[in-house]
Design an enzyme around this catalytic site. Structure first.
Site, PDB file in Angstrom:
ATOM      1  N   HIS A  76       0.845  -1.202   0.000  1.00 32.44           N
ATOM      2  CA  HIS A  76       0.000   0.000   0.000  1.00 32.44           C
ATOM      3  C   HIS A  76       0.878   1.249   0.000  1.00 32.44           C
ATOM      4  O   HIS A  76       0.694   2.146  -0.833  1.00 32.44           O
ATOM      5  CB  HIS A  76      -0.925   0.008   1.223  1.00 32.44           C
ATOM      6  N   ASP A 131       6.277  21.561 -26.629  1.00 29.49           N
ATOM      7  CA  ASP A 131       6.227  20.215 -26.040  1.00 29.49           C
ATOM      8  C   ASP A 131       7.284  20.160 -24.955  1.00 29.49           C
ATOM      9  O   ASP A 131       7.939  21.161 -24.671  1.00 29.49           O
ATOM     10  CB  ASP A 131       6.502  19.144 -27.116  1.00 29.49           C
ATOM     11  N   TRP A 140       7.192   0.091   3.826  1.00 30.47           N
ATOM     12  CA  TRP A 140       7.688   0.783   2.624  1.00 30.47           C
ATOM     13  C   TRP A 140       9.088   1.327   2.866  1.00 30.47           C
ATOM     14  O   TRP A 140       9.821   1.623   1.937  1.00 30.47           O
ATOM     15  CB  TRP A 140       6.742   1.918   2.208  1.00 30.47           C
ATOM     16  N   SER A 196      12.535   5.858 -13.906  1.00 33.44           N
ATOM     17  CA  SER A 196      11.439   6.606 -14.515  1.00 33.44           C
ATOM     18  C   SER A 196      11.362   8.013 -13.928  1.00 33.44           C
ATOM     19  O   SER A 196      11.264   8.996 -14.677  1.00 33.44           O
ATOM     20  CB  SER A 196      10.134   5.851 -14.299  1.00 33.44           C
ATOM     21  N   SER A 197      11.414   8.132 -12.605  1.00 29.31           N
ATOM     22  CA  SER A 197      11.246   9.496 -12.088  1.00 29.31           C
ATOM     23  C   SER A 197      12.466  10.358 -12.324  1.00 29.31           C
ATOM     24  O   SER A 197      12.332  11.570 -12.477  1.00 29.31           O
ATOM     25  CB  SER A 197      10.815   9.541 -10.620  1.00 29.31           C
ATOM     26  N   HIS A 219      13.371  11.883   3.606  1.00 30.01           N
ATOM     27  CA  HIS A 219      12.773  13.168   3.934  1.00 30.01           C
ATOM     28  C   HIS A 219      12.623  14.083   2.720  1.00 30.01           C
ATOM     29  O   HIS A 219      11.531  14.590   2.492  1.00 30.01           O
ATOM     30  CB  HIS A 219      13.412  13.893   5.119  1.00 30.01           C
ATOM     31  N   GLU A 261      12.124  13.124  -0.112  1.00 31.50           N
ATOM     32  CA  GLU A 261      11.022  12.481  -0.840  1.00 31.50           C
ATOM     33  C   GLU A 261       9.659  13.027  -0.390  1.00 31.50           C
ATOM     34  O   GLU A 261       8.780  13.263  -1.214  1.00 31.50           O
ATOM     35  CB  GLU A 261      11.078  10.964  -0.631  1.00 31.50           C
ATOM     36  N   TYR A 290       9.009  15.916   0.587  1.00 27.90           N
ATOM     37  CA  TYR A 290       8.837  17.235  -0.029  1.00 27.90           C
ATOM     38  C   TYR A 290       8.638  17.139  -1.519  1.00 27.90           C
ATOM     39  O   TYR A 290       7.990  17.999  -2.120  1.00 27.90           O
ATOM     40  CB  TYR A 290       9.978  18.176   0.367  1.00 27.90           C
ATOM     41  N   SER A 308      -1.178  27.467  -5.024  1.00 29.18           N
ATOM     42  CA  SER A 308      -0.829  28.859  -5.327  1.00 29.18           C
ATOM     43  C   SER A 308      -1.398  29.310  -6.669  1.00 29.18           C
ATOM     44  O   SER A 308      -1.396  30.500  -6.972  1.00 29.18           O
ATOM     45  CB  SER A 308       0.689  29.030  -5.357  1.00 29.18           C
ATOM     46  N   HIS A 340      15.201  13.109  12.005  1.00 27.97           N
ATOM     47  CA  HIS A 340      14.025  13.207  12.873  1.00 27.97           C
ATOM     48  C   HIS A 340      13.159  11.950  12.777  1.00 27.97           C
ATOM     49  O   HIS A 340      12.244  11.792  13.554  1.00 27.97           O
ATOM     50  CB  HIS A 340      13.218  14.492  12.621  1.00 27.97           C
ATOM     51  N   HIS A 341      13.469  11.078  11.826  1.00 31.05           N
ATOM     52  CA  HIS A 341      12.786   9.785  11.779  1.00 31.05           C
ATOM     53  C   HIS A 341      13.491   8.767  12.660  1.00 31.05           C
ATOM     54  O   HIS A 341      13.061   7.625  12.752  1.00 31.05           O
ATOM     55  CB  HIS A 341      12.738   9.268  10.339  1.00 31.05           C
ATOM     56  N   THR A 365       7.296  26.990   5.508  1.00 23.43           N
ATOM     57  CA  THR A 365       5.980  26.398   5.262  1.00 23.43           C
ATOM     58  C   THR A 365       4.889  27.339   5.765  1.00 23.43           C
ATOM     59  O   THR A 365       3.866  27.545   5.107  1.00 23.43           O
ATOM     60  CB  THR A 365       5.870  25.030   5.955  1.00 23.43           C
ATOM     61  N   LYS A 410       4.130  30.130   3.431  1.00 29.77           N
ATOM     62  CA  LYS A 410       3.222  29.759   2.350  1.00 29.77           C
ATOM     63  C   LYS A 410       1.772  29.820   2.804  1.00 29.77           C
ATOM     64  O   LYS A 410       0.915  30.400   2.124  1.00 29.77           O
ATOM     65  CB  LYS A 410       3.550  28.355   1.856  1.00 29.77           C
ATOM     66  N   ARG A 434       1.816   1.151  15.094  1.00 32.88           N
ATOM     67  CA  ARG A 434       1.472   1.011  13.673  1.00 32.88           C
ATOM     68  C   ARG A 434       1.977  -0.316  13.140  1.00 32.88           C
ATOM     69  O   ARG A 434       2.809  -0.968  13.766  1.00 32.88           O
ATOM     70  CB  ARG A 434       2.053   2.184  12.875  1.00 32.88           C
TER      71      ARG A 434
HETATM   72  C1  HEM Z   1       5.920  21.137   9.314  1.00 31.79           C
HETATM   73  C2  HEM Z   1       6.295  20.159   8.571  1.00 31.79           C
HETATM   74  C3  HEM Z   1       6.645  18.743   9.044  1.00 31.79           C
HETATM   75  C4  HEM Z   1       7.270  18.314  10.182  1.00 31.79           C
HETATM   76  C5  HEM Z   1       7.779  19.170  11.307  1.00 31.79           C
HETATM   77  C6  HEM Z   1       7.329  16.865  10.105  1.00 31.79           C
HETATM   78  C7  HEM Z   1       7.915  16.031  11.060  1.00 31.79           C
HETATM   79  C8  HEM Z   1       7.913  14.649  11.017  1.00 31.79           C
HETATM   80  C9  HEM Z   1       8.563  13.792  11.959  1.00 31.79           C
HETATM   81  C10 HEM Z   1       9.365  14.272  13.178  1.00 31.79           C
HETATM   82  C11 HEM Z   1       8.340  12.488  11.598  1.00 31.79           C
HETATM   83  C12 HEM Z   1       8.856  11.219  12.281  1.00 31.79           C
HETATM   84  C13 HEM Z   1       7.900  10.717  13.303  1.00 31.79           C
HETATM   85  C14 HEM Z   1       8.294   9.381  13.856  1.00 31.79           C
HETATM   86  O1  HEM Z   1       8.490   8.417  13.077  1.00 31.79           O
HETATM   87  O2  HEM Z   1       8.387   9.274  15.097  1.00 31.79           O
HETATM   88  C15 HEM Z   1       7.542  12.526  10.412  1.00 31.79           C
HETATM   89  C16 HEM Z   1       7.111  11.397   9.735  1.00 31.79           C
HETATM   90  C17 HEM Z   1       6.574  11.439   8.464  1.00 31.79           C
HETATM   91  N1  HEM Z   1       6.263  12.583   7.743  1.00 31.79           N
HETATM   92 FE1  HEM Z   1       6.419  14.500   8.398  1.00 31.79          FE
HETATM   93  N2  HEM Z   1       6.762  16.436   8.957  1.00 31.79           N
HETATM   94  C18 HEM Z   1       6.330  17.563   8.274  1.00 31.79           C
HETATM   95  C19 HEM Z   1       5.719  17.590   7.051  1.00 31.79           C
HETATM   96  C20 HEM Z   1       5.517  16.479   6.249  1.00 31.79           C
HETATM   97  C21 HEM Z   1       5.098  16.518   4.877  1.00 31.79           C
HETATM   98  C22 HEM Z   1       4.808  17.786   4.093  1.00 31.79           C
HETATM   99  C23 HEM Z   1       5.011  15.236   4.450  1.00 31.79           C
HETATM  100  C24 HEM Z   1       4.621  14.666   3.107  1.00 31.79           C
HETATM  101  C25 HEM Z   1       3.919  15.263   2.217  1.00 31.79           C
HETATM  102  C26 HEM Z   1       5.381  14.377   5.546  1.00 31.79           C
HETATM  103  C27 HEM Z   1       5.398  12.999   5.498  1.00 31.79           C
HETATM  104  C28 HEM Z   1       5.811  12.179   6.501  1.00 31.79           C
HETATM  105  C29 HEM Z   1       5.818  10.740   6.420  1.00 31.79           C
HETATM  106  C30 HEM Z   1       5.410   9.895   5.194  1.00 31.79           C
HETATM  107  C31 HEM Z   1       6.276  10.268   7.651  1.00 31.79           C
HETATM  108  C32 HEM Z   1       6.382   8.820   8.126  1.00 31.79           C
HETATM  109  C33 HEM Z   1       7.399   8.012   7.472  1.00 31.79           C
HETATM  110  C34 HEM Z   1       7.367   6.584   8.006  1.00 31.79           C
HETATM  111  O3  HEM Z   1       7.889   6.363   9.095  1.00 31.79           O
HETATM  112  O4  HEM Z   1       6.841   5.714   7.302  1.00 31.79           O
HETATM  113  N3  HEM Z   1       5.683  15.159   6.638  1.00 31.79           N
HETATM  114  N4  HEM Z   1       7.301  13.851  10.071  1.00 31.79           N
HETATM  115 CU    CU Z   2      10.911  13.675   7.565  1.00 26.69          CU
END
Ligand code: HEM
Ligand code: CU
Lengths: 191, 533
Positions: free
Chosen positions: B83, B112, B148, B176-177, B260, B262, B264, B275, B309-310, B335, B338, B457
C-alpha cells in the site's frame, strides 16, 4: 529560453541533460560513499562503539593513577547470541560499579552446546553512544575471532578502565555484545 | 502575471502541417506528445490510487475489530508495505508528473517537453515496475512485508526471495522518475517562450522545477540503498550486517537521506497547485509571489538536513537529536510563510467556492493540521512516545491525503475542462468533495487519539481499549474509499465529453498561458511561441 533554430535548441538541451546525468551518477556514488563516511564519522566521534573493538595502545601509567574516587559509574553488560545457534553466552558479572580510572576485570563465558566446532566473533556496542570514547579496553575477546570446540565452555576476561575525563552526566552505561558465527559471508572485521 | 498579446498559433493550423493523433493503441504506445503522456500518467496514477486503496481497505477490514479475523499477519504486513509503496511511487509521484507533462509546456509557452522520446520511455517503464511489484505478492513466500521503508535487517535477513523483485521494481520506478525530472528541468530551462523570465514563471512551474532537482538528488541514493539491500541479501556483502562490520542503523541514515526530501517531492508541486487555484477564485494576484519562490527553495534545501528526525529513538547523542530537532522546526517557518500567503491572497478577495477552490481551502486547513502534528513529532523527547504509533500514521496521512492527494484532485477539477473541453458534472464533484472531506476526517482524525494512547502502527491486532475508535476509523476508511468512485464516474463522464462545452478561459479569474489556448487544448499548442510582456 526557446531558441530560434532547432539545432541550437538540441545542442542546448543536450548540454543540460549531460550535466544532470552527471549529477545523477554522482549522487548514486554518494549513496555508496556514505558507507565509508559513516565509518569515519563513527570513528571520530566514538559513536556506535566502533572505538571499543580494539585495544587501546599508548596506555600510560599516568592514565591509571588518575583514579577519580569521587564518583562511581554503573556498567551493565549484556550478551546476546545470534538466533539459530547453540551457544550460551553470558556475562558472569552483569553489573559492576567502577571509579573512572580504575582498572577492572570482568568475565564472560561462551558455551558451545552443539558437537561441532564453532568460530565466533563478538561485536560490541555501547550506549549512550558518546560513552564509547571513554571506555578503554586492554584485553577483550571481541578483538579476535574465537574458536570454541564442540561441547565446550570457555571463559574470557575483559580488562578495561574508564577515562577519568568521562563526562559527569554519564553515571550509567551499557556494553552489549552480540555473538555472530564467522563463515564465508561474515568476514568480521576487527579495526 | 503574464499576458499574451498575440493569438496563439494553433488557432491557424493551415500554416503548419499539423497532424492529429494516430488512431488506436499505437497512439498511446508510441506517443511523444506531452498531452498524451500527461493523460497516460494521470490515468495510471489513478488506477494505482484505486489499487493501493483496495489494499488499505484490507488493512482497515482487519483492524475493524481487535484480534485476527480476516488475513494472516504476514499478509497484513504485505498489505501495509505494498500500500505504501504504491501510493508513494505509483499514485502521488506519477500523478504530479502527469500534471507536469500536461501543464508545464502550456504554462511556459513551449510546443512540447524538451525530450519527447525519453518522456515516452519514462512513462512506459512504469507499468512494468508495478506489474513486477504486484506479481511479487503471488510468488511463494509472498511479497515485500518489511514496510515501505524496508529497514534492514527486515529486508535483508528476514525477508523472502521476492525481495529481488522488489529491488528491481524500485530501480525501474527510480529510473522513470529521474528521467521525468531531467525532462522537466531541461524543458523549463530551455523552452520558455521569449519574455517568460524566471520570476514570471507560474508557481506550479517553479515548484516543479525545484522538485525535479530534489528528485535527481535523492532518487539515486534510494537506488543505492536498494542495491545494498540486494547485495546484502543475495551476494554476501555486509553493508547493514554488524557481523560483517556493517551497521543496520546506517541503513536508516541512507534511507532517510532519501526519505525526507522524498516527502517534499510529494508536497512542493501541491504548493504550486494551491498557489495557482487560490488567486483564481479570490480574483486577486497571489500574495507574495517572490517569497513563495524563496520559501520553496529554502524548504528544499533544509529538507537535506532533517532526515534523522525519523530516527530519534535509535540512540543518537543528545547534540545530534537537538540539531535535527531544531532544523526540523526551522522548516515550518517557510511552510508557514506559504500558508500565510494563501490566506493573505484570500483576504478581502472576491471569493467564490467552485469545486477546485473547495478542495484548495480544505487543503490549506487540513495540510496545516498535518504540519502541526509534524511539529509535535519533531520535539525529540515526546517523539519517544509518538514514534511508530498511529499518531505518526495520522500525521503523514494528513499531509499526504488531505495534502498531496487533495491538491491533485483540486488540480484535476481546475484543469479538467481545459483537457476535455467540457464542464464536468458539478453535482457529482460537490458530492465527491463533501463525502471525501467528512470521511477523510473520520478516517484519520481519531488515529491521533489511539496513537497517543499507544496503539502501534503496522500490527494486525490491538488491545481492546482501542476497539471503538478503530471501528470508527475503519468506517471512515470504507466511506472514503467508496467516495472515490464518484470521482471515477465523473472522470469517465468528462472524458466522454458529456457536459457543457467551455470557453478558452474556463474560470473568469484565471491567469496564465494555458487559458489562452482553446478548450479542449489542441493536440499541438504554441508551435510558435506566444509573445509575453
Ligand atoms: C511542518 C512540517 C513537518 C514536520 C515538522 C514533520 C515532522 C515529522 C517527523 C518528526 C516524523 C517522524 C515521526 C516518527 O516516526 O516518530 C515525520 C514522519 C513522516 N512525515 Fe512528516 N513532517 C512535516 C511535514 C511532512 C510533509 C509535508 C510530508 C509529506 C507530504 C510528511 C510525510 C511524513 C511521512 C510519510 C512520515 C512517516 C514516514 C514513516 O515512518 O513511514 N511530513 N514527520
Ligand atoms: Cu521527515
Amino acid at each position: 529560453m526557446l531558441k530560434r533554430d532547432s539545432n541550437a535548441q538540441q545542442k542546448a538541451n543536450n548540454k543540460i541533460v549531460a550535466r544532470l546525468a552527471l549529477v545523477v551518477v554522482c549522487m548514486f556514488a554518494f549513496g555508496f560513499a556514505l558507507v565509508p563516511l559513516y565509518d569515519v564519522f563513527c570513528d571520530l566521534t566514538g559513536l556506535n562503539g566502533r572505538s571499543i573493538q580494539r585495544a587501546d595502545a599508548g596506555l600510560t601509567a599516568d592514565d591509571l593513577t588518575q583514579v577519580d574516587n569521587n564518583r562511581k559509574v554503573k556498567l551493565e553488560f549484556v550478551s546476546f547470541s545470534k538466533a539459530g545457534h547453540q551457544w550460551r553466552f553470558s556475562a558472569l558479572e552483569p553489573v559492576v560499579r567502577v571509579h573512572p580510572g580504575e582498572m577492572q576485570n570482568v568475565r564472560f563465558t561462551i558455551e558451545n552446546t552443539s558437537s561441532e566446532t564453532a568460530f565466533v566473533q563478538a561485536i560490541p556496542s555501547v550506549s549512550p553512544g558518546q560513552a564509547g570514547l571513554y571506555l578503554h579496553k586492554t584485553e577483550c575477546f571481541c578483538f579476535e575471532q574465537q574458536k570454541i570446540e564442540g561441547k565446550q565452555k570457555v571463559e574470557f576476561v575483559m580488562r578495561f578502565y574508564l577515562d577519568s575525563a568521562l563526562p559527569k552526566d554519564i553515571s550509567q552505561m551499557t556494553l552489549a555484545y552480540t555473538l555472530y558465527a564467522v563463515d564465508g559471508n561474515t568476514t568480521a572485521r576487527v579495526n | 502575471m503574464t499576458t499574451v498579446t498575440t493569438a496563439n498559433e494553433s488557432a491557424t493550423p493551415q500554416e503548419h502541417e499539423h497532424h492529429g493523433p494516430e488512431k488506436g493503441i499505437k497512439r498511446w504506445l508510441y506517443t511523444t506528445n506531452h498531452k498524451d503522456i500527461g493523460s497516460l500518467y494521470l490515468w495510471f496514477a489513478f488506477i494505482m490510487f484505486l489499487t493501493g486503496g483496495a489494499m488499505a481497505m484490507v488493512i482497515r477490514a482487519e483492524l475493524f475489530q481487535p484480534g485476527l479475523q480476516i488475513v494472516e499477519p504476514h499478509f497484513f504486513n504485505q498489505m501495509t508495505t505494498v500500500h505504501g509503496l504504491i501510493m508513494v511511487f505509483g499514485a502521488v509521484m506519477p500523478a504530479f508528473t502527469g500534471l507536469a507533462n500536461w501543464m508545464i509546456p502550456m504554462m511556459i509557452g513551449a510546443p512540447d517537453m524538451a525530450l519527447p522520446r525519453m518522456n515516452n520511455l519514462s512513462f512506459w517503464i512504469l507499468p512494468f515496475a508495478f506489474a513486477i511489484l504486484l506479481a511479487s505478492l503471488f510468488v511463494e513466500g509472498g511479497g515485500p512485508a518489511f514496510g515501505w521503508t524496508f529497514y534492514a535487517p527486515l529486508s535483508t535477513t528476514y525477508s523472502g526471495d521476492s525481495t529481488a523483485l522488489f529491488v528491481f521494481s524500485v530501480h525501474i520506478m527510480g529510473i522513470s522518475s529521474i528521467m521525468g525530472a531531467i525532462n522537466v528541468i531541461v524543458t523549463i530551462w530551455n523552452m520558455r517562450a521569449p519574455g517568460m523570465t524566471w520570476m514570471k514563471m507560474p508557481l506550479f512551474v517553479w515548484t516543479w522545477f525545484i522538485t525535479a532537482f530534489l528528485l535527481i538528488a535523492v532518487m539515486p541514493v534510494l537506488a543505492g540503498a536498494v542495491t545494498m539491500v540486494l547485495t546484502d541479501k543475495f551476494f554476501g556483502t555486509s553493508f547493514f550486517d554488524a557481523a560483517g562490520g556493517g551497521d543496520p542503523v546506517m541503513f536508516q541514515h541512507i534511507f532517510w537521506f532519501f526519505g525526507h526530501p522524498e516527502v517534499y517531492i510529494m508536497i512542493l508541486p501541491a504548493f504550486g497547485i494551491i498557489s495557482t487555484i487560490v488567486p483564481t477564485f479570490s480574483r486577486k494576484k497571489l500574495f507574495g509571489y517572490a517569497s513563495m519562490v524563496y520559501a520553496t527553495a529554502s524548504i528544499a534545501l533544509l529538507s537535506f538536513v532533517v532526515w534523522a528526525h525519523h530516527m530519534f529513538t535509535t540512540g543518537m547523542p543528545v547534540y545530534a537529536e537537538l540539531f535535527f530537532m531544531y532544523c526540523t522546526m526551522l522548516i515550518s517557518v517557510p511552510t508557514g510563510v506559504k500558508v500565510f500567503n494563501w490566506v493573505a491572497t484570500m483576504w478581502k478577495g472576491a471569493i467564490s467556492y467552485e469545486v477546485p477552490m473547495m478542495f484548495s481551502v480544505a487543503f490549506i486547513i487540513l495540510f496545516t493540521f498535518g504540519g502541526f502534528s509534524g511539529l509535535m513529532l519533531a520535539i525529540t523527547p515526546v517523539d519517544f512516545q509518538y514514534h511508530d504509533t498511529y499518531f505518526v500514521v495520522a500525521h503523514f496521512h494528513y499531509v499526504l491525503v488531505t495534502g498531496a492527494i487533495f491538491s491533485l484532485i483540486a488540480a484535476t477539477y481546475y484543469w479538467l475542462p481545459k483537457w476535455t473541453g467540457v464542464m464536468y458534472d458539478i453535482g457529482l464533484a460537490k458530492a465527491h468533495f463533501w463525502c471525501s472531506l467528512i470521511s477523510v476526517n473520520v478516517l484519520f482524525f481519531p488515529m491521533h487519539f489511539v496513537g497517543l494512547a499507544g496503539m502501534p502502527r503496522r500490527i494486525p491486532d490491538y488491545s481492546v481499549q482501542f476497539a471503538d475508535w478503530n471501528q470508527i476509523i475503519s468506517l471512515g476508511g470504507f466511506a472514503f474509499g467508496l467516495s472515490q468512485f464518484i470521482f471515477l464516474a465523473l472522470l469517465i463522464k468528462a472524458c466522454r465529453k458529456q457536459g457543457e462545452p467551455v470557453d478558452a478561459k474556463v474560470w473568469d479569474g484565471a491567469e496564465g498561458l494555458e487559458w489562452e489556448v482553446e478548450s479542449p487544448a489542441p493536440y499541438h499548442t504554441f508551435t510558435k511561441p506566444p509573445k509575453i510582456d
